[in-house]
Design an enzyme around this catalytic site. Sequence first.
Site, short mmCIF file in Angstrom:
data_model
loop_
_atom_site.label_atom_id
_atom_site.label_comp_id
_atom_site.label_asym_id
_atom_site.label_seq_id
_atom_site.Cartn_x
_atom_site.Cartn_y
_atom_site.Cartn_z
CG ASP A 64 -1.88 1.13 1.30
OD1 ASP A 64 -1.64 2.18 0.67
OD2 ASP A 64 -2.90 1.00 2.00
CG ASN A 91 -1.60 4.48 -12.37
OD1 ASN A 91 -2.37 5.13 -13.07
ND2 ASN A 91 -1.95 3.31 -11.83
CE1 TYR A 155 -9.23 11.13 -8.61
CE2 TYR A 155 -10.38 12.61 -10.10
CZ TYR A 155 -9.49 11.58 -9.90
OH TYR A 155 -8.87 11.00 -10.98
N GLY A 156 -10.64 16.29 -7.37
CA GLY A 156 -10.10 17.24 -8.33
C GLY A 156 -8.98 18.08 -7.73
CB ALA A 157 -8.62 19.74 -4.44
CE LYS A 159 -5.57 11.72 -9.67
NZ LYS A 159 -4.35 10.86 -9.74
#
Length: 254
Positions: A64, A91, A155-157, A159
């Site tokens: 992990d 990834n 999530y967007g933040a 990335k």
Amino acid sequence: MSNHLAVDFTGRVVIVTGAGSGIGRAVAVSFADAGAAVLGVGRNEQALAELAAAHEPIETICRDVTEEEAPQAIVRAAVDRWGRLDVLVNNAGVFLSMPLHEVTYDRVRQILDTNVTAPSLLAGAALPYLRTSRGSIVNIASTFGHRPLALAGHYGASKAAIEHLTRSWALELAPDGIRVNAVAPGPVETSALAASGLSPADVQQIKDAEAARIPLGRRGRPEDIAGWVVRLADPAVEWVTGQVLTVDGGLENT
């Protein structure tokens, strides 16, 4: 795609996180097809075993990436096996649908630990070996790192943070000859939506809506992304760094 672009990674060593499925698996296979020795990292031991059995140049380690000792252990596994490291592909990531009224400390920490902290610590652990090989880092960002996403802003933040780190690391590491780039996929056919806790009906609704918005008329396939990761890591592309390449079927332009 690696064959089409005549990319040759013979004698080079690549680490790919999140290699058990989806984009990570496709990336690992693409590097192996291009001649690289690949260490695939993931949490699903069975999926990793199947990957390694099907592709001789790929070896795997079940870890992990958010565990405190994981970054050093992963890099050490590659270097102990092959004696060098040329490419790190960050990834591994997690997608959570998290409307603002459902935000919790643990869920925010899960997103940031996986999508921001783990890639940072892995890059730091890999750095001494990448300096020696004058290698490269390829981060997996997202179209939604620079495009608003209702109900999944955290999530967007995360990335968006990866995009910023990509550009900042590129400047920082350029004197060492290390290139840092990112691929920002649009919606891709992986298990991420199903793993996010959404119902099968909600997942299908999201997939249909995404496909309808994408100018090229379909969601992506992992292979659509993998070829560009390999190309950005290619030492022949020696004058490209600090770039975030969006691969999303034209979604960014809508």
